[in-house]
Design a protein around this motif. Structure first.
Motif, PDB file in Angstrom:
ATOM      1  N   ASP A  49       0.831  -1.200   0.000  1.00 39.16           N
ATOM      2  CA  ASP A  49       0.000   0.000   0.000  1.00 39.16           C
ATOM      3  C   ASP A  49       0.867   1.252   0.000  1.00 39.16           C
ATOM      4  N   ARG A  50       1.967   1.226   0.744  1.00 37.15           N
ATOM      5  CA  ARG A  50       2.861   2.382   0.821  1.00 37.15           C
ATOM      6  C   ARG A  50       3.669   2.541  -0.464  1.00 37.15           C
ATOM      7  N   VAL A  51       4.103   1.442  -1.045  1.00 36.00           N
ATOM      8  CA  VAL A  51       4.849   1.517  -2.306  1.00 36.00           C
ATOM      9  C   VAL A  51       3.942   2.064  -3.406  1.00 36.00           C
ATOM     10  N   LEU A  52       2.731   1.551  -3.478  1.00 39.20           N
ATOM     11  CA  LEU A  52       1.767   2.035  -4.473  1.00 39.20           C
ATOM     12  C   LEU A  52       1.518   3.529  -4.286  1.00 39.20           C
ATOM     13  N   GLY A  53       1.369   3.951  -3.027  1.00 36.69           N
ATOM     14  CA  GLY A  53       1.115   5.357  -2.761  1.00 36.69           C
ATOM     15  C   GLY A  53       2.220   6.259  -3.277  1.00 36.69           C
ATOM     16  N   LEU A  54       3.473   5.864  -3.063  1.00 34.80           N
ATOM     17  CA  LEU A  54       4.598   6.669  -3.535  1.00 34.80           C
ATOM     18  C   LEU A  54       4.635   6.717  -5.062  1.00 34.80           C
ATOM     19  N   VAL A  55       4.409   5.570  -5.694  1.00 31.98           N
ATOM     20  CA  VAL A  55       4.414   5.524  -7.159  1.00 31.98           C
ATOM     21  C   VAL A  55       3.327   6.439  -7.733  1.00 31.98           C
ATOM     22  N   MET A  56       2.134   6.378  -7.171  1.00 31.10           N
ATOM     23  CA  MET A  56       1.034   7.184  -7.684  1.00 31.10           C
ATOM     24  C   MET A  56       1.239   8.674  -7.399  1.00 31.10           C
ATOM     25  N   ALA A  57       1.810   8.994  -6.231  1.00 31.33           N
ATOM     26  CA  ALA A  57       2.091  10.393  -5.918  1.00 31.33           C
ATOM     27  C   ALA A  57       3.085  10.978  -6.922  1.00 31.33           C
ATOM     28  N   GLU A  58       4.145  10.230  -7.218  1.00 37.77           N
ATOM     29  CA  GLU A  58       5.130  10.675  -8.205  1.00 37.77           C
ATOM     30  C   GLU A  58       4.487  10.837  -9.579  1.00 37.77           C
ATOM     31  N   ALA A  59       3.662   9.866  -9.970  1.00 38.47           N
ATOM     32  CA  ALA A  59       3.038   9.897 -11.287  1.00 38.47           C
ATOM     33  C   ALA A  59       2.105  11.098 -11.442  1.00 38.47           C
ATOM     34  N   LEU A  60       1.355  11.397 -10.398  1.00 31.43           N
ATOM     35  CA  LEU A  60       0.427  12.526 -10.457  1.00 31.43           C
ATOM     36  C   LEU A  60       1.167  13.853 -10.523  1.00 31.43           C
ATOM     37  N   LEU A  61       2.250  13.989  -9.772  1.00 29.27           N
ATOM     38  CA  LEU A  61       3.028  15.222  -9.825  1.00 29.27           C
ATOM     39  C   LEU A  61       3.628  15.437 -11.208  1.00 29.27           C
ATOM     40  N   ALA A  62       4.078  14.352 -11.832  1.00 27.17           N
ATOM     41  CA  ALA A  62       4.661  14.460 -13.168  1.00 27.17           C
ATOM     42  C   ALA A  62       3.595  14.725 -14.230  1.00 27.17           C
ATOM     43  N   GLN A  63       2.395  14.183 -13.998  1.00 26.52           N
ATOM     44  CA  GLN A  63       1.332  14.317 -14.986  1.00 26.52           C
ATOM     45  C   GLN A  63       0.747  15.722 -15.043  1.00 26.52           C
ATOM     46  N   ASP A  64       0.689  16.405 -13.909  1.00 24.69           N
ATOM     47  CA  ASP A  64       0.125  17.757 -13.860  1.00 24.69           C
ATOM     48  C   ASP A  64       0.970  18.591 -12.907  1.00 24.69           C
ATOM     49  N   ARG A  65       1.895  19.348 -13.467  1.00 25.25           N
ATOM     50  CA  ARG A  65       2.862  20.084 -12.651  1.00 25.25           C
ATOM     51  C   ARG A  65       2.266  21.349 -12.031  1.00 25.25           C
ATOM     52  N   LYS A  66       1.042  21.707 -12.403  1.00 28.86           N
ATOM     53  CA  LYS A  66       0.417  22.907 -11.854  1.00 28.86           C
ATOM     54  C   LYS A  66      -0.705  22.596 -10.867  1.00 28.86           C
ATOM     55  N   ALA A  67      -1.017  21.320 -10.679  1.00 35.86           N
ATOM     56  CA  ALA A  67      -2.123  20.937  -9.799  1.00 35.86           C
ATOM     57  C   ALA A  67      -1.809  21.275  -8.349  1.00 35.86           C
ATOM     58  N   THR A  68      -2.827  21.739  -7.631  1.00 35.02           N
ATOM     59  CA  THR A  68      -2.676  22.028  -6.214  1.00 35.02           C
ATOM     60  C   THR A  68      -2.847  20.748  -5.403  1.00 35.02           C
ATOM     61  N   GLU A  69      -2.489  20.822  -4.121  1.00 35.06           N
ATOM     62  CA  GLU A  69      -2.666  19.661  -3.248  1.00 35.06           C
ATOM     63  C   GLU A  69      -4.136  19.266  -3.191  1.00 35.06           C
ATOM     64  N   GLY A  70      -5.024  20.259  -3.170  1.00 31.30           N
ATOM     65  CA  GLY A  70      -6.451  19.972  -3.135  1.00 31.30           C
ATOM     66  C   GLY A  70      -6.947  19.267  -4.376  1.00 31.30           C
ATOM     67  N   GLN A  71      -6.318  19.512  -5.517  1.00 37.44           N
ATOM     68  CA  GLN A  71      -6.679  18.817  -6.756  1.00 37.44           C
ATOM     69  C   GLN A  71      -6.057  17.422  -6.810  1.00 37.44           C
ATOM     70  N   LEU A  72      -4.848  17.311  -6.269  1.00 33.52           N
ATOM     71  CA  LEU A  72      -4.127  16.041  -6.340  1.00 33.52           C
ATOM     72  C   LEU A  72      -4.719  14.988  -5.413  1.00 33.52           C
ATOM     73  N   ALA A  73      -5.190  15.406  -4.252  1.00 33.02           N
ATOM     74  CA  ALA A  73      -5.640  14.446  -3.241  1.00 33.02           C
ATOM     75  C   ALA A  73      -6.751  13.520  -3.735  1.00 33.02           C
TER      76      ALA A  73
END
Length: 226
Positions: A49-73
């Motif tokens: 669960d923790r490994v998946l979380g890190l992978v998805m967090a990285e992927a989302l940051l790379a996918q949308d570099r302007k998204a806010t934390e409220g949009q990313l969550a």
């Protein structure tokens, strides 16, 4: 350790051959099959669960570099929730390789959403422990496919959206009622009605109660927004 044919096939489907095959065996072993000499996959599930979380967090940051934390969550939650893990597990036929106790098998354990989701997380952890973060990341990115790119459509939970719609108009939160339940115990079918106190209602059917509620909420939103 020599792997069974179903586990060898699973290795091919996920694109990773284990140097420590005992990790794969452990990842597919449900607690109903555990024993003093056989570990189950619960601890691996915790790590995965923790490994998946890190992978998805990285992927989302790379996918949308302007998204806010409220949009990313909410996007993050949509990608790591149990339903998403179970969907991926179904795509790779992970259920076919699970080691289950007799009672769990008889109750349809190979198709249970929670069980499949847990096993998918355990499998991620097994690859991580076997080969490190990068191979685990590559597998997750490959198996999750275009889910990251279309996550905006998946991130809005219909039940949450319906509740927000009701609250914005001074209505009570929607209620969900089981209209009927059919099918055998190991493969039930739920018919759920979503209702608002303004009299609006919609129904939906699914093999998962939660999914039926979500589908009913989505159907009711469709009525309200048409």
């Amino acid at each position: 350790m020599k792997l069974s044919a179903d586990l060898k096939a699973l290795q091919k489907r996920i694109g990773h051959e284990f140097s420590r095959p005992e990790l794969l065996v452990r990842a597919v072993t449900h607690s109903s099959m555990s024993s003093p000499t056989r570990d189950d996959n619960q601890r691996l599930e915790f790590l995965g669960d923790r490994v998946l979380g890190l992978v998805m967090a990285e992927a989302l940051l790379a996918q949308d570099r302007k998204a806010t934390e409220g949009q990313l969550a909410p996007r993050y939650n949509a990608l790591v929730r149990k339903e998403a893990c179970a969907d991926v597990a179904k795509e790779i036929a992970l259920g076919d390789a699970l080691k289950l106790g007799r009672s769990e098998m008889m109750s349809g354990g190979r198709r249970k959403l929670a069980l499949l989701g847990d096993a998918m997380e355990a499998l991620i952890a097994a690859v991580y422990l076997d080969a490190g973060f990068e191979p685990a990341k590559q597998m997750v990115v490959r198996l999750w496919g275009d889910r990251v790119n279309r996550v905006e459509d998946d991130a809005r939970d219909p039940k949450t959206s319906l509740q927000e719609w009701a609250q914005a108009r001074g209505l009570k939160p929607p209620t969900y009622e089981i209209v009927s339940r059919s099918g055998p115990d190991h493969a039930p079918v739920f018919q759920i009605a979503a209702r608002l106190d303004n009299g609006k209602t919609a129904e939906a059917t699914d093999t998962s109660k939660r999914k039926a509620e979500q589908a009913a909420a989505k159907a009711l939103l469709g009525q309200l927004q048409s």
